[in-house]
Scaffold this motif. Sequence first.
Motif, short mmCIF file in Angstrom:
data_model
loop_
_atom_site.label_atom_id
_atom_site.label_comp_id
_atom_site.label_asym_id
_atom_site.label_seq_id
_atom_site.Cartn_x
_atom_site.Cartn_y
_atom_site.Cartn_z
N ARG A 47 0.83 -1.21 0.00
CA ARG A 47 0.00 0.00 0.00
C ARG A 47 0.87 1.27 0.00
O ARG A 47 0.52 2.27 -0.58
N GLN A 48 2.03 1.20 0.64
CA GLN A 48 2.89 2.36 0.76
C GLN A 48 4.00 2.43 -0.29
O GLN A 48 4.81 3.36 -0.27
N ALA A 49 4.06 1.47 -1.19
CA ALA A 49 5.18 1.36 -2.13
C ALA A 49 5.41 2.64 -2.93
O ALA A 49 6.56 3.10 -3.07
N PHE A 50 4.38 3.26 -3.45
CA PHE A 50 4.54 4.47 -4.26
C PHE A 50 5.14 5.60 -3.43
O PHE A 50 6.12 6.23 -3.83
N VAL A 51 4.56 5.85 -2.27
CA VAL A 51 5.03 6.94 -1.41
C VAL A 51 6.44 6.63 -0.89
O VAL A 51 7.29 7.52 -0.84
N THR A 52 6.69 5.39 -0.53
CA THR A 52 8.02 5.00 -0.07
C THR A 52 9.06 5.29 -1.15
O THR A 52 10.14 5.81 -0.86
N GLY A 53 8.72 4.98 -2.40
CA GLY A 53 9.61 5.27 -3.52
C GLY A 53 9.89 6.75 -3.65
O GLY A 53 11.03 7.16 -3.89
N LEU A 54 8.87 7.57 -3.50
CA LEU A 54 9.05 9.03 -3.56
C LEU A 54 9.94 9.52 -2.42
O LEU A 54 10.82 10.36 -2.63
N PHE A 55 9.72 9.00 -1.23
CA PHE A 55 10.55 9.38 -0.08
C PHE A 55 12.01 9.01 -0.32
O PHE A 55 12.91 9.80 -0.07
N GLU A 56 12.24 7.79 -0.80
CA GLU A 56 13.61 7.34 -1.04
C GLU A 56 14.28 8.17 -2.12
O GLU A 56 15.46 8.52 -2.01
N GLN A 57 13.53 8.51 -3.15
CA GLN A 57 14.08 9.36 -4.23
C GLN A 57 14.43 10.75 -3.68
O GLN A 57 15.49 11.29 -3.97
N ALA A 58 13.56 11.31 -2.88
CA ALA A 58 13.82 12.62 -2.29
C ALA A 58 15.02 12.57 -1.35
O ALA A 58 15.85 13.48 -1.35
N ALA A 59 15.12 11.51 -0.57
CA ALA A 59 16.24 11.38 0.36
C ALA A 59 17.57 11.25 -0.38
O ALA A 59 18.60 11.71 0.10
N ALA A 60 17.54 10.64 -1.56
CA ALA A 60 18.77 10.45 -2.34
C ALA A 60 19.23 11.75 -3.00
O ALA A 60 20.42 11.93 -3.25
N THR A 61 18.30 12.65 -3.29
CA THR A 61 18.65 13.87 -4.02
C THR A 61 18.64 15.13 -3.17
O THR A 61 19.11 16.16 -3.61
N ARG A 62 18.11 15.04 -1.97
CA ARG A 62 18.04 16.20 -1.08
C ARG A 62 18.53 15.80 0.30
O ARG A 62 18.61 14.63 0.62
N LYS A 63 18.77 16.76 1.11
CA LYS A 63 19.21 16.47 2.48
C LYS A 63 18.01 16.32 3.40
O LYS A 63 17.70 17.22 4.18
N ILE A 64 17.32 15.21 3.25
CA ILE A 64 16.19 14.91 4.13
C ILE A 64 16.40 13.51 4.72
O ILE A 64 17.12 12.69 4.17
N SER A 65 15.77 13.29 5.83
CA SER A 65 15.80 11.98 6.48
C SER A 65 14.37 11.50 6.66
O SER A 65 13.49 12.28 7.00
N ILE A 66 14.17 10.22 6.42
CA ILE A 66 12.85 9.62 6.57
C ILE A 66 12.80 8.92 7.92
O ILE A 66 13.66 8.12 8.26
N LEU A 67 11.79 9.26 8.71
CA LEU A 67 11.57 8.61 10.00
C LEU A 67 10.43 7.61 9.81
O LEU A 67 9.30 8.00 9.52
N ASP A 68 10.76 6.35 9.92
CA ASP A 68 9.79 5.28 9.68
C ASP A 68 9.67 4.45 10.96
O ASP A 68 10.64 3.84 11.39
N PHE A 69 8.49 4.43 11.53
CA PHE A 69 8.27 3.70 12.76
C PHE A 69 7.77 2.28 12.50
O PHE A 69 7.30 1.60 13.41
N GLY A 70 7.88 1.83 11.25
CA GLY A 70 7.44 0.49 10.90
C GLY A 70 8.09 -0.59 11.75
O GLY A 70 7.44 -1.56 12.14
#
Length: 119
Positions: A47-70
């Motif tokens: 269910r989250q695959a699309f959004v997860t992909g966007l987050f990972e792409q953003a993290a790779a190209t920008r200085k952001i960190s993803i906080l995932d409580f999974g």
Amino acid sequence: LDSLGLRVFVVAQVPETEFDIPTAMARSEWLGHAVDLRPSVADYTLRQAFVTGLFEQAAATRKISILDFGHSLCPDAHCIVSRGSQPIYRDNNHLTADFARSLAIDLLPVVGEQAARSR
């Protein structure tokens, strides 16, 4: 924000459930019929695959960190929906305030590091 030397943190979506957890737990208790309300990790991931992909792409190209409580919510093939007899969701996709506060402990090192760098 990057030009100000600040890190950006994005919080990933918690696992959604098919049920309003407090209502379903109460109904299950009232009827005396145990029901497994836990979503599967496979469904959550799909269910989250699309959004997860966007987050990972953003993290790779920008200085952001993803906080995932999974990891906290999905310790095995299913995600938790309660602690003992207490629901951790207030509906089907929002955590209770008490449980969210308990997860905030994981954020303290990150927030503290950011605060120290901002001074």
